[in-house]
Design a protein around this motif. Sequence first.
Motif, PDB file in Angstrom:
ATOM      1  N   ALA A  48       0.821  -1.210   0.000  1.00  0.00           N
ATOM      2  CA  ALA A  48       0.000   0.000   0.000  1.00  0.00           C
ATOM      3  C   ALA A  48       0.851   1.254   0.000  1.00  0.00           C
ATOM      4  O   ALA A  48       0.586   2.193  -0.773  1.00  0.00           O
ATOM      5  CB  ALA A  48      -0.942  -0.015   1.203  1.00  0.00           C
ATOM      6  N   VAL A  49       1.873   1.320   0.859  1.00  0.00           N
ATOM      7  CA  VAL A  49       2.666   2.555   0.922  1.00  0.00           C
ATOM      8  C   VAL A  49       3.442   2.779  -0.370  1.00  0.00           C
ATOM      9  O   VAL A  49       3.678   3.936  -0.760  1.00  0.00           O
ATOM     10  CB  VAL A  49       3.607   2.562   2.148  1.00  0.00           C
ATOM     11  CG1 VAL A  49       2.814   2.599   3.442  1.00  0.00           C
ATOM     12  CG2 VAL A  49       4.566   1.375   2.137  1.00  0.00           C
ATOM     13  N   LYS A  90       2.269   1.973  -3.348  1.00  0.00           N
ATOM     14  CA  LYS A  90       1.254   2.475  -4.278  1.00  0.00           C
ATOM     15  C   LYS A  90       0.890   3.925  -3.961  1.00  0.00           C
ATOM     16  O   LYS A  90       0.627   4.722  -4.868  1.00  0.00           O
ATOM     17  CB  LYS A  90       0.014   1.594  -4.233  1.00  0.00           C
ATOM     18  CG  LYS A  90       0.264   0.150  -4.647  1.00  0.00           C
ATOM     19  CD  LYS A  90       0.808   0.043  -6.052  1.00  0.00           C
ATOM     20  CE  LYS A  90       0.988  -1.405  -6.473  1.00  0.00           C
ATOM     21  NZ  LYS A  90       1.592  -1.534  -7.827  1.00  0.00           N
ATOM     22  N   PHE A  91       0.858   4.281  -2.666  1.00  0.00           N
ATOM     23  CA  PHE A  91       0.600   5.669  -2.299  1.00  0.00           C
ATOM     24  C   PHE A  91       1.683   6.577  -2.891  1.00  0.00           C
ATOM     25  O   PHE A  91       1.389   7.676  -3.387  1.00  0.00           O
ATOM     26  CB  PHE A  91       0.595   5.836  -0.775  1.00  0.00           C
ATOM     27  CG  PHE A  91      -0.576   5.180  -0.083  1.00  0.00           C
ATOM     28  CD1 PHE A  91      -1.677   4.732  -0.794  1.00  0.00           C
ATOM     29  CD2 PHE A  91      -0.568   5.006   1.287  1.00  0.00           C
ATOM     30  CE1 PHE A  91      -2.756   4.128  -0.155  1.00  0.00           C
ATOM     31  CE2 PHE A  91      -1.639   4.416   1.948  1.00  0.00           C
ATOM     32  CZ  PHE A  91      -2.733   3.968   1.220  1.00  0.00           C
ATOM     33  N   ALA A  92       2.927   6.132  -2.810  1.00  0.00           N
ATOM     34  CA  ALA A  92       4.030   6.940  -3.330  1.00  0.00           C
ATOM     35  C   ALA A  92       3.871   7.199  -4.829  1.00  0.00           C
ATOM     36  O   ALA A  92       4.201   8.287  -5.317  1.00  0.00           O
ATOM     37  CB  ALA A  92       5.363   6.243  -3.054  1.00  0.00           C
ATOM     38  N   ASP A  93       3.353   6.216  -5.556  1.00  0.00           N
ATOM     39  CA  ASP A  93       3.125   6.401  -6.991  1.00  0.00           C
ATOM     40  C   ASP A  93       1.972   7.359  -7.261  1.00  0.00           C
ATOM     41  O   ASP A  93       1.984   8.108  -8.260  1.00  0.00           O
ATOM     42  CB  ASP A  93       2.812   5.052  -7.654  1.00  0.00           C
ATOM     43  CG  ASP A  93       4.001   4.105  -7.635  1.00  0.00           C
ATOM     44  OD1 ASP A  93       5.147   4.589  -7.582  1.00  0.00           O
ATOM     45  OD2 ASP A  93       3.785   2.877  -7.667  1.00  0.00           O
ATOM     46  N   GLY A 143       3.655  18.621  -5.918  1.00  0.00           N
ATOM     47  CA  GLY A 143       4.597  18.188  -6.933  1.00  0.00           C
ATOM     48  C   GLY A 143       5.688  17.282  -6.416  1.00  0.00           C
ATOM     49  O   GLY A 143       5.443  16.342  -5.661  1.00  0.00           O
ATOM     50  N   GLU A 144       6.913  17.595  -6.775  1.00  0.00           N
ATOM     51  CA  GLU A 144       8.049  16.733  -6.468  1.00  0.00           C
ATOM     52  C   GLU A 144       8.339  16.639  -4.977  1.00  0.00           C
ATOM     53  O   GLU A 144       8.786  15.619  -4.494  1.00  0.00           O
ATOM     54  CB  GLU A 144       9.288  17.214  -7.216  1.00  0.00           C
ATOM     55  CG  GLU A 144       9.371  16.744  -8.648  1.00  0.00           C
ATOM     56  CD  GLU A 144       9.293  15.235  -8.760  1.00  0.00           C
ATOM     57  OE1 GLU A 144      10.035  14.534  -8.042  1.00  0.00           O
ATOM     58  OE2 GLU A 144       8.474  14.746  -9.551  1.00  0.00           O
ATOM     59  N   ARG A 145       8.086  17.726  -4.229  1.00  0.00           N
ATOM     60  CA  ARG A 145       8.362  17.683  -2.798  1.00  0.00           C
ATOM     61  C   ARG A 145       7.477  16.638  -2.116  1.00  0.00           C
ATOM     62  O   ARG A 145       7.967  15.826  -1.321  1.00  0.00           O
ATOM     63  CB  ARG A 145       8.127  19.055  -2.170  1.00  0.00           C
ATOM     64  CG  ARG A 145       8.334  19.064  -0.653  1.00  0.00           C
ATOM     65  CD  ARG A 145       8.117  20.445  -0.068  1.00  0.00           C
ATOM     66  NE  ARG A 145       9.120  21.388  -0.569  1.00  0.00           N
ATOM     67  CZ  ARG A 145       9.173  22.666  -0.201  1.00  0.00           C
ATOM     68  NH1 ARG A 145       8.280  23.149   0.659  1.00  0.00           N
ATOM     69  NH2 ARG A 145      10.104  23.461  -0.683  1.00  0.00           N
ATOM     70  N   ALA A 146       6.177  16.649  -2.428  1.00  0.00           N
ATOM     71  CA  ALA A 146       5.264  15.664  -1.843  1.00  0.00           C
ATOM     72  C   ALA A 146       5.613  14.257  -2.306  1.00  0.00           C
ATOM     73  O   ALA A 146       5.573  13.306  -1.523  1.00  0.00           O
ATOM     74  CB  ALA A 146       3.822  16.000  -2.213  1.00  0.00           C
ATOM     75  N   ALA A 180       6.773  11.091   0.033  1.00  0.00           N
ATOM     76  CA  ALA A 180       6.004   9.840   0.002  1.00  0.00           C
ATOM     77  C   ALA A 180       6.911   8.660  -0.315  1.00  0.00           C
ATOM     78  O   ALA A 180       6.786   7.582   0.294  1.00  0.00           O
ATOM     79  CB  ALA A 180       4.882   9.948  -1.026  1.00  0.00           C
ATOM     80  N   ARG A 181       7.827   8.831  -1.253  1.00  0.00           N
ATOM     81  CA  ARG A 181       8.747   7.742  -1.590  1.00  0.00           C
ATOM     82  C   ARG A 181       9.657   7.409  -0.418  1.00  0.00           C
ATOM     83  O   ARG A 181       9.929   6.240  -0.130  1.00  0.00           O
ATOM     84  CB  ARG A 181       9.573   8.106  -2.825  1.00  0.00           C
ATOM     85  CG  ARG A 181       8.805   8.037  -4.135  1.00  0.00           C
ATOM     86  CD  ARG A 181       9.766   8.062  -5.319  1.00  0.00           C
ATOM     87  NE  ARG A 181      10.535   9.310  -5.359  1.00  0.00           N
ATOM     88  CZ  ARG A 181      10.156  10.412  -6.011  1.00  0.00           C
ATOM     89  NH1 ARG A 181       8.992  10.412  -6.660  1.00  0.00           N
ATOM     90  NH2 ARG A 181      10.909  11.491  -6.007  1.00  0.00           N
TER      91      ARG A 181
END
Length: 366
Positions: free
Chosen positions: A246-247, A249-252, A261-264, A268-269
């Motif tokens: 799940a985590v 997939k959330f990152a994707d 954008g990229e910061r979020a 997440a990654r």
Amino acid sequence: MATLLAPRTTGLRALDLSRLGPNWYATVMGTAITGNAAAALPVDVPGKAALAEAVWTLSLLMLAVLLAGRAVHLTRHRAQARHTLLEDPSAAVFYGCPPMALLAVGHGALTVGGPLLGERPALALDVLLWTTGTAYALLVAAGLPYLMITRHRLSALEANPTWLLPVVAPMVSAALGPALVPHLPEGAARQAMLYGCAAMFGASLLATLALLPVVLGGLLHSKLPALVLTPSLFLVLGPLGQSTTAVQKFADAVPLALPGGERAAAAARGLAEVYGVAVMGFALLWLAVALAANLRALRAEMPFAMTWWAATFPIGTLVTGATGLAVHTGFGGFTGLAVALHLLLLATWAVALVRTAAGLRAGRLL
């Protein structure tokens, strides 16, 4: 028809659909995730797509047959169905299986079924099964604990891993929902999907963390009441592998659904990698325990039962979790782990499938 006839070699012996409980959905769960995990593997080997399509198609057919059989069960054997849910806590927990079966087959439609069904019908099937499976999962995750608290006669000293089944179902919804984000309109719809999945992730994770010490305490105090329940030890892997998946997939989905954008996306990654590696470590530790216990049970001549399917879906979640880590970290060790786990999944699934088919043909099951 109310009955299914066995092959002529066994005579005109009808299968007893009054015994077709919700635990049979584990066969669909295990089959669907075997195909889904094959398609997602971070390696390109000949025959991978064909294997994924064939196994997923089998899971779709199994789901259709099982839904028909359960419809007969629920209409013609109402007393038995009521007893299973309200009076038999050891069987009632398996109502966590139907929503996970719906969700797994639906996700396979989106990731595997496109070439077979067409892209739009495949997406429509996933939307239907994800929506239905999610509603079912939330009902079970709240309803079964309510029955366990108010009606079922239970002892914490006799807890076993099947108690986790109802609360894991929303985690499956959380892990598979982000795949639908790119197909939703930009803006609020995508945000709602991602926030909803995150809420289900939290609900399932916290419920699992509350139950897991009780389950482990029951195992240490009372052991498993029967040798044939030993494969249920694999069920502990389900919330571990599924939350890791799940985590990832959330990152994707974060850069597609949330502002920032990229910061979020980078945050997440990073969270997905830290959480995933830590949880995967414990999962592999428990996998070793479960494998050792089941090898011991096999040496003690553990007979085949539907509990053998308990190993398939949880191992499948470890495959998808390791696959996500391989993609996000680029570390070859996770790629090798995903492939090794999938080989274990394939072997486990094949044995369970063949033994189940033989048991049905011989009249030993149902």
